[in-house]
Each structure stands twice: as C-alpha cells, then as structure tokens.
Design an enzyme around this catalytic site. Structure first.
Site, PDB file in Angstrom:
ATOM      1  N   TRP A  63       0.804  -1.228   0.000  1.00  0.00           N
ATOM      2  CA  TRP A  63       0.000   0.000   0.000  1.00  0.00           C
ATOM      3  C   TRP A  63       0.836   1.277   0.000  1.00  0.00           C
ATOM      4  CZ3 TRP A  63       1.584   2.468   4.310  1.00  0.00           C
ATOM      5  CH2 TRP A  63       2.024   1.685   5.382  1.00  0.00           C
ATOM      6  N   GLY A  66       0.773   3.901  -3.020  1.00  0.00           N
ATOM      7  CA  GLY A  66      -0.445   4.627  -3.351  1.00  0.00           C
ATOM      8  C   GLY A  66      -1.221   5.216  -2.193  1.00  0.00           C
ATOM      9  N   HIS A  67      -0.798   4.959  -0.963  1.00  0.00           N
ATOM     10  CA  HIS A  67      -1.598   5.454   0.185  1.00  0.00           C
ATOM     11  C   HIS A  67      -0.707   6.128   1.207  1.00  0.00           C
ATOM     12  CE1 HIS A  67      -4.398   5.275   3.666  1.00  0.00           C
ATOM     13  NE2 HIS A  67      -5.310   5.359   2.719  1.00  0.00           N
ATOM     14  N   MET A  68      -0.395   7.242   1.108  1.00  0.00           N
ATOM     15  CA  MET A  68      -0.616   8.310   0.152  1.00  0.00           C
ATOM     16  C   MET A  68       0.746   8.625  -0.491  1.00  0.00           C
ATOM     17  SD  MET A  68      -3.780   9.169   0.932  1.00  0.00           S
ATOM     18  CE  MET A  68      -4.868   9.159   2.328  1.00  0.00           C
ATOM     19  N   LEU A  73       0.691   6.244   4.646  1.00  0.00           N
ATOM     20  CA  LEU A  73      -0.033   5.966   5.889  1.00  0.00           C
ATOM     21  C   LEU A  73      -0.652   4.580   5.788  1.00  0.00           C
ATOM     22  CD1 LEU A  73      -1.972   9.340   6.262  1.00  0.00           C
ATOM     23  CD2 LEU A  73       0.163   8.680   7.374  1.00  0.00           C
TER      24      LEU A  73
END
Length: 171
Positions: A63, A66-68, A73
């Site tokens: 993740w 893409g997050h963020m 996070l």
C-alpha cells in the site's frame, strides 16, 4: 484513554521475547504474502484470553506507493486486518470457536488516533470478550506505536466453511 482502561501496559512487555514467529503464525492463519499482517507473537495469556503481537511495517508494503504518495499511511482497514489476524491466531490455537478457520464478521467502535507509517512497529493487543462456540467470537483490540495508542475497537470473528470454500475454489 487513560492507562487504567488499556488491555495491557505494553511498556512492560519484552518485544524481543518472541513466542511465535511467522512460521508458527502460519500454522494457524492461512494468509500469505502481502496479506500477512503479523510478524510475531510476544505474549499469550490463556486465563485472561489475551494475546499480543506485532507487525513490523516496512517501506515495501503493497500500500505504500499509493496510500498516500509522498506520505505513506497504513490504511485503517489494514490495521484492522492485523487485529483480525491476531484474534484469529489466538482463537484457532486454543480452539475457542470450534472451527478450522475464522473470518472477519464485523467491526464496532473502531477509532484511529494516530498514523502508522513505514518503519513503525504496530503492536496489537487483543482480548476475547465473549464467544458463542460455533457461531461468533468478539474481541477488543488496541494498536500501539512507540507505546502510544493509535487504534482501538471491537472485532467479530465467525467460522468459515473451509470444506465448502476449498471445494468451490477447485471447481
């Protein structure tokens, strides 16, 4: 939340005293690869129905990109998944629910208090609140980073029909 309301004072815990490593966790939990959200179990208390473990969050988590972007996070759903895997490990190891596989049945009163980022160690504490054998288990969970509460809530586990699911997958 003050210290007396916490499930366990994790500042007293020796996180280097691993009682179940990833291989041992895999004996009970079926998750693999990027979905595995536990690194080790460091405490079990069968009398209090309490289990503590952790997830070492790396910058190679699926993740992160893409997050963020630029400010990774850990998604709240992944924090909840770590708690679900902790509860499932303990329930299966001690046959609390009377099933071969425990699935996520629901979440209640979940709160996220601070971010979890790559480089953090997310310590997860779970305690069984009630169980209806063969039907549902309810646990309270807390997540900590550097002894600070970052997430908490209640999680429900339900038996999954292993034989039906494996038969369906092979069809």
């Amino acid at each position: 939340m003050n210290g007396k309301d916490l499930l366990f004072d994790i500042s007293t815990l020796d996180l280097s005293h691993v009682i179940a490593d990833l291989d041992e966790i895999r004996r009970y939990n079926p998750q693999r690869y990027e979905v595995e959200q536990l690194t080790a179990i460091v405490y079990e208390d069968k009398e209090r129905l309490l289990c503590i473990g952790y997830k070492d969050v790396s910058d190679s988590e699926f993740w992160v990109r893409g997050h963020m972007p630029g400010m990774p996070l850990m998604p709240g759903v992944i924090i909840c998944e770590a708690a679900a895997q902790m509860c499932s490990y303990f329930a299966l190891k001690y046959d609390l629910l009377g099933t071969k596989l425990v699935g996520l049945g629901g979440l209640e009163e979940v709160r996220f208090r601070d971010p979890v980022q790559p480089g953090d160690r997310l310590v997860v504490v779970c305690q069984q609140l009630r169980v209806r054998r063969g039907a549902m288990i309810v646990c309270r969970f807390e997540g900590f980073v550097n002894n600070n509460l970052v997430a908490e809530g209640k999680i429900k586990g339900v038996p999954l029909p292993v034989d039906f699911l494996t038969r369906s997958a092979s069809s």
